[in-house]
Design an enzyme around this catalytic site. Structure first.
Site, PDB file in Angstrom:
ATOM      1  N   ASN A   1       7.416  -3.405   3.451  1.00 28.41           N
ATOM      2  CA  ASN A   1       8.536  -2.744   2.755  1.00 28.41           C
ATOM      3  C   ASN A   1       8.187  -1.330   2.322  1.00 28.41           C
ATOM      4  OD1 ASN A   1       6.758  -3.767   0.820  1.00 28.41           O
ATOM      5  ND2 ASN A   1       8.356  -4.039  -0.717  1.00 28.41           N
TER       6      ASN A   1
ATOM      7  N   LEU B   1       0.821  -1.223   0.000  1.00 27.18           N
ATOM      8  CA  LEU B   1       0.000   0.000   0.000  1.00 27.18           C
ATOM      9  C   LEU B   1       0.848   1.263   0.000  1.00 27.18           C
ATOM     10  CD1 LEU B   1      -2.967  -1.102   2.295  1.00 27.18           C
ATOM     11  CD2 LEU B   1      -2.681  -1.342  -0.174  1.00 27.18           C
TER      12      LEU B   1
ATOM     13  N   ASP C   1      -0.361  -9.596  -4.634  1.00 27.36           N
ATOM     14  CA  ASP C   1       0.929  -8.884  -4.704  1.00 27.36           C
ATOM     15  C   ASP C   1       0.721  -7.509  -5.352  1.00 27.36           C
ATOM     16  OD1 ASP C   1       3.588  -8.256  -4.448  1.00 27.36           O
ATOM     17  OD2 ASP C   1       4.315  -9.713  -5.911  1.00 27.36           O
TER      18      ASP C   1
ATOM     19  N   HIS D   1       2.723   1.530  -8.824  1.00 24.42           N
ATOM     20  CA  HIS D   1       3.834   2.431  -9.135  1.00 24.42           C
ATOM     21  C   HIS D   1       3.256   3.661  -9.828  1.00 24.42           C
ATOM     22  CE1 HIS D   1       6.943  -0.388  -8.013  1.00 24.42           C
ATOM     23  NE2 HIS D   1       6.377  -1.336  -8.748  1.00 24.42           N
TER      24      HIS D   1
ATOM     25  N   HIS E   1       9.699 -14.382   0.660  1.00 30.01           N
ATOM     26  CA  HIS E   1       9.818 -14.040  -0.760  1.00 30.01           C
ATOM     27  C   HIS E   1      11.020 -14.848  -1.253  1.00 30.01           C
ATOM     28  CE1 HIS E   1      10.533 -10.865  -4.037  1.00 30.01           C
ATOM     29  NE2 HIS E   1      11.665 -11.518  -4.008  1.00 30.01           N
TER      30      HIS E   1
END
Lengths: 431, 317
Positions: free
Chosen positions: A96, A65, A307, A311, A181
């Protein structure tokens, strides 16, 4: 809050093995009951769900998010808005961000922003290591007490086998999964796409399947050693499916997810250097795609996770090598899954809803994924037959990066109800 | 024009396209032999040579080709330009477009960069090497050099060395296959793309076998970085195992034609006695490079191939 009745829909609730035409009655933020021809409570709002599938709201274990740090790409509020537009009532936010969500205060911030947005439930996932630097464990206990539901260094693998071992051991005190991951960086440095004939032709550095498989194998061995629960994020290779299947057969505590795009697309989408086909892990080949579908159908892979990776509009407008990885997924997941899995008969609707709602809720032990009496009133109602064309300019997400633009999808969300309130009402009018 | 707006690679050209360029290059060869090496074919055209990577040979070759066609040229290199100040390729493209130029010759470290630029500007774009993808004018000059000596159809051509990181290799493979050659690659497996056979080429892991099979060897440059990143152990061992040496060529069943795209590492991928020997056509490649680039510039600018002969003659075309 007025009671809400979704009337006359096909109620599909895998948690109760229920698949029947019925009314769903929601009162006081919880499910009051399901039944045929039930009386409507006084003052209730009635939604005509005839022809729609009514199911527990979807649960996504894997979204980015971007808040804090990259609010130009997405915020918790816009991400939660995109979630309910896609039928998701619960999403789990990866840590992250900038700064990394690696302490109880950062966990609290995510929950505060989600509460203010008042749309989907957003559960934070804490980092495994401080700053996701792969050195020191974070304070799992404090983060869980503040509301974190899992830990992950997603975006990167848990850096070393030792760190993964201790994380799997330590997490057991708090009953949370460690999400990994799976990517061996020594095999993927500088890689932009799957290693195969397409990468050979395009002159792009290839990302071998084995970069995923070796970390999957490591994590399975460590889960077996420690008895910890490892959840493997965004699986993409036939080899990973084989390893997980074998480990599950031996009773290893492993669960796994796959994204809609790894169920639908191959590395051929990278032709023409289309940066919207640049993902981590990369889109693979047809036989991986088939292995992913098969593994999801037979339960080797437990659930679908998007996922969701927003962007800003110009970030993908670069040379393929320089463009960031990932695509938005919350608003196309149902449509892609319906087209790839349900329409061709690979999977029935109850199985799909199990993998999009019930099963992911079980994995992270979330109060979701079920319409049992007393459960939170989180419900999706969608038209399983309606077709629509993906137009990214109409996304509720702040970002538009999707390889599905222009695709015909099936399955249109009509209402998403969170805590007994309609959080999203989608038109049947989508073109 | 059959070639379209841009020359991005040889993969998507037809055999007819390739022959059109090679045939157009023939009359331009002669221009470089003249005392006054200039024809007016591109008079009034402005061309930007946009080099994001260091290049001596290719840039000079393009510049000569442009000047001999009377175009106005500007050279932009990455160092010291706005690129180094963080400007991205989209903005560079828009700025070039705003200056109303006619053509861009681009060299860039990222595969696909030439196509990226071509999709965003109306000017013609010529790929002078994009990452590990293609270097089409190098492929064309290699084809022209082989064709000067022997028919390409039926020729067995082997590309030797670091195919994995080579844009020259890919352009050669496409060009040679389309014109009917048999193509092989030879090198240690760590320097060959996984599944390269899928492109329709034969694979050798021993240079002796490649030499025994081939009519033509195109010897690729071995970059120092390959040792540093662990693809092979040392230059010394590379020369011993894969070097194209006079001793190895002497054992060949027939005389081979030796090409090298340059710049050469003497004593690494190629023996000096081979590079300077009678079978080397390495300097012919350089000469043909100018003619091929003149042909490409001429054709993309809208020049008609049947008038190439006349174009080089005088001003009244």
């Amino acid at each position: 809050m007025k009671p809400l009745v979704l009337k006359g829909g096909r109620v599909v609730d895998p948690s109760q093995r229920r698949d029947e035409v019925a009314d769903v009655v929601l009162m006081g933020g919880t499910v009051a009951g399901i039944g045929r021809g039930q009386g409507t409570p006084d003052g209730a709002e009635v939604l005509d769900a005839a022809g729609l599938v009514v199911a527990p709201g979807f649960v996504d274990l894997h979204v980015h998010l971007r808040e804090p740090g990259r609010e130009d790409a997405e915020t918790i509020a816009t991400g939660a808005r995109a979630a309910v537009a896609g039928g998701y009532t619960t999403v789990c936010a990866m840590p992250n961000t900038d700064p990394v969500c690696d302490n109880q205060a950062a966990v609290g911030f995510v929950l505060k922003q989600a509460r203010e947005a008042g749309l989907a439930h957003v559960y934070p996932i804490g980092a495994v290591s401080l700053g996701q630097r792969g050195e020191y464990l974070t304070e799992f206990g404090e983060m869980v007490a503040a509301g974190a539901v899992a830990v992950s260094d997603d975006g990167k693998p848990v850096a070393t086998a030792h760190l993964m071992r201790t994380a799997l051991e330590y997490a057991q005190t708090f009953g949370i999964p460690v999400i990994d991951h799976c990517e061996d960086h020594s095999l993927t440095a500088g890689s932009a796409m799957h290693e195969g004939l397409v990468s050979a032709r395009l002159g792009l550095k290839g990302w071998p399947r084995s970069a995923e498989d070796v970390v999957v194998a490591r994590d399975l061995a460590l889960a077996e050693l420690t008895g910890g629960h490892v959840h493997l994020a965004h699986m993409s290779t036939a080899g990973a499916a084989r390893l997980i299947r074998e480990a599950k057969a031996r009773g290893v505590r492993v669960t796994a997810e796959v994204t809609p795009h790894h169920l639908a697309l191959t590395d051929a989408c990278c032709e023409g250097y289309d940066t919207n086909a640049k993902m981590n892990p990369p889109l693979r080949e047809t036989h991986d795609l088939e292995a992913m579908r098969e593994a999801l159908v037979d339960g080797t892979i437990d659930c679908i996770a998007t996922d969701h990776a927003p962007h800003p509009y110009d970030a993908k407008d670069q040379e393929f090598d320089d463009a960031p990885f990932g695509i938005v997924g919350l608003e196309t997941a149902l449509g892609v899954a319906m087209v790839e899995l349900v329409a061709p008969g690979r999977m029935g609707l109850p199985a799909l809803i199990h993998r999009m709602a019930t099963r992911p809720a079980e994995i992270a032990r979330l109060p979701a994924g079920t319409l049992r009496t007393g459960a939170p009133a989180d419900v999706v109602a969608f038209d399983p037959a309606a077709e629509w064309t993906v137009d990214p300019t109409r996304f509720f997400s702040k970002s538009r990066n999707t390889p599905f633009a222009g695709r015909r999808l099936r399955g249109l969300v009509r209402w998403t109800v969170v805590g007994g309130r309609v959080a999203h009402a989608g038109g049947g009018a989508r073109p | 024009m059959a070639l379209g707006k841009d020359l991005l690679g040889l993969e998507h050209l037809t055999a007819e396209d390739l022959l059109l360029i090679l045939d157009t290059a023939e009359p331009f060869k002669e221009v470089s032999e003249r005392a006054i090496k200039k024809v007016p074919a591109l008079r009034g055209k402005t061309i930007v040579n946009l080099f994001f990577e260091a290049s001596t040979r290719t840039r000079i070759s393009f510049e000569f080709a442009e000047k001999r066609l009377s175009a106005d040229t500007v050279n932009v290199s990455a160092s010291g330009s706005s690129v180094q100040k963080g400007e991205n390729l989209v903005d560079t493209a828009r700025n070039l477009e705003a200056m109303k130029i006619d053509m861009v010759v681009i060299r860039h470290g990222s595969s696909g960069a030439a196509r990226f630029l071509g999709e965003r500007i109306a000017s013609n774009v010529i790929n002078a090497g994009d990452g590990k993808h293609e270097h089409p004018t190098q492929g064309l000059l290699d084809l022209l050099t082989i064709r000067d000596r022997r028919p390409i159809a039926g020729t067995k051509a082997c590309i030797v060395g670091d195919v994995l990181h080579s844009r020259v290799a890919r352009s050669n493979i496409w060009g040679l296959l389309k014109l009917g050659a048999e193509v092989a690659v030879c090198g240690p497996k760590s320097l060959l793309p996984l599944g390269i056979e899928g492109l329709g080429v034969r694979v050798f892991h021993r240079i002796e076998e490649a030499i025994a099979w081939a009519d033509v060897l195109n010897v690729l440059r071995l970059q120092m970085e390959r040792m540093e990143s662990g693809y092979i152990p040392s230059q010394r061992e590379y020369y011993r195992v894969f070097g194209v040496t006079l001793e190895r060529l002497e054992r060949a069943p027939r005389e081979l034609l030796i090409l090298h795209p340059g710049p050469m590492n003497r004593g690494v991928e190629i023996d000096s006695r081979v590079a300077d020997g009678p079978h080397s056509v390495i300097l012919d490649q350089v000469t043909n490079g100018v003619a091929v680039r003149m042909a490409v510039l001429y054709l993309l600018a809208g020049g008609r191939p049947e008038l190439a002969e006349a174009a080089k003659g005088g001003g009244d075309h």
